[in-house]
Design an enzyme around this catalytic site. Structure first.
Site, PDB file in Angstrom:
ATOM      1  N   LYS A  83      -8.901   2.429  -4.017  1.00 33.90           N
ATOM      2  CA  LYS A  83      -7.467   2.651  -3.842  1.00 33.90           C
ATOM      3  C   LYS A  83      -6.843   2.901  -5.216  1.00 33.90           C
ATOM      4  O   LYS A  83      -7.032   2.093  -6.139  1.00 33.90           O
ATOM      5  CB  LYS A  83      -6.869   1.395  -3.221  1.00 33.90           C
ATOM      6  CG  LYS A  83      -5.707   1.621  -2.289  1.00 33.90           C
ATOM      7  CD  LYS A  83      -5.371   0.262  -1.661  1.00 33.90           C
ATOM      8  CE  LYS A  83      -4.276   0.369  -0.653  1.00 33.90           C
ATOM      9  NZ  LYS A  83      -3.799  -0.957  -0.239  1.00 33.90           N
TER      10      LYS A  83
HETATM   11  C1  E4P Z   1      -1.359  -0.780   2.349  1.00 26.95           C
HETATM   12  O1  E4P Z   1      -2.451  -0.416   2.003  1.00 26.95           O
HETATM   13  C2  E4P Z   1      -0.674  -1.947   1.780  1.00 26.95           C
HETATM   14  O2  E4P Z   1      -1.640  -2.952   1.529  1.00 26.95           O
HETATM   15  C3  E4P Z   1       0.326  -2.563   2.730  1.00 26.95           C
HETATM   16  O3  E4P Z   1       0.399  -1.881   3.957  1.00 26.95           O
HETATM   17  C4  E4P Z   1       1.623  -2.939   2.132  1.00 26.95           C
HETATM   18  O4  E4P Z   1       2.415  -3.557   3.120  1.00 26.95           O
HETATM   19  P1  E4P Z   1       3.711  -4.420   2.771  1.00 26.95           P
HETATM   20  O5  E4P Z   1       4.806  -3.466   2.428  1.00 26.95           O
HETATM   21  O6  E4P Z   1       4.006  -5.164   4.041  1.00 26.95           O
HETATM   22  O7  E4P Z   1       3.333  -5.306   1.611  1.00 26.95           O
END
Ligand code: E4P
Length: 218
Positions: A83
């Site tokens: 990522k």
């Molecule tokens: C995606 O890969 C992120 O880990 C995640 O969806 C972030 O979500 P949040 O905005 O609820 O922290």
């Protein structure tokens, strides 16, 4: 539509995986912090449970260091998806990881259609538009998913739209209606998909009537 679970909690991943609800996992530095474990241990354990892509995020902000971290993360398991953030350095790393390391890349922290266009051009396997965080600032996260779907279909990009930061069952339904390829959501939101008051009421009635028959099956 693929379901990824947005957590680094191994117990919850195992439970959902046993239900057949997990096509992959997304983690991020905040979720690793919450897990209380080391990124290496937690990622390795998740990868031993789940067959699909498990996103593990680099924390460097500069290309060379991102590549070094990507190599370390890639060694943890074959299904680690690297990522990277949606920055110029992140996009450069995305291209290099895809071409030189032949690894899946999830470009994260996407908040605009133009950013998603850049991720596709960099060869991303997944782009992660954050629906919930867009709603948080008074805009419409679903509108962004629709725009990206339109743009990717216009040009036949094969980057998968990974609707992220999904906080409600409605986010999941809307993402499916628009045609997002994947949604990632916390375990509680995925489990809430099964809930309907008429299912509970209907089951209660069937069980009550069945008891009155005095019968047993088998
Ligand atoms: C995606 O890969 C992120 O880990 C995640 O969806 C972030 O979500 P949040 O905005 O609820 O922290």
């Amino acid at each position: 539509m693929k379901f990824f679970v947005d957590t680094a909690d191994v117990k919850e991943i195992r439970e959902l995986n046993d239900l057949g609800l997990v096509d992959g996992v997304t983690t991020n530095p905040s979720l690793i912090l919450k897990s209380g474990g080391s990124i290496a241990d937690v990622t390795k354990e998740i990868c031993s449970i789940v067959e699909g892509p498990v996103s593990a995020e680099v924390v460097a902000t500069e290309f060379k260091e991102m590549m070094r971290e990507a190599e370390t993360l890639a060694k943890l398991a074959d299904n680690v998806c690297i990522k990277v953030p949606l920055t110029l350095e992140g996009l450069k790393a995305c291209k290099a990881i895809r071409t030189q390391m032949d690894r899946m890349v999830n470009v994260t922290l996407c908040f605009s259609a133009n950013q998603a266009l850049l991720a596709a051009k960099a060869g991303a396997s997944f782009v992660s538009p954050f629906i919930g965080r867009i709603d948080d600032i008074g805009l419409d996260g679903m509108e962004l998913i629709a725009e990206i779907r339109h743009i990717y279909d216009n040009y036949g990009f094969d980057t998968e739209i990974l609707a992220a930061s999904a906080r409600t069952v409605n986010h999941i339904k809307q993402s499916a209606l628009i045609g997002a390829d994947v949604v990632t959501a916390p375990p509680a939101v995925l489990k809430a998909l099964v809930k309907h008051p008429l299912t509970d009421k209907g089951l209660e009635q069937f069980l009550a009537d069945w008891a009155k028959t005095g019968q047993k099956i088998g």
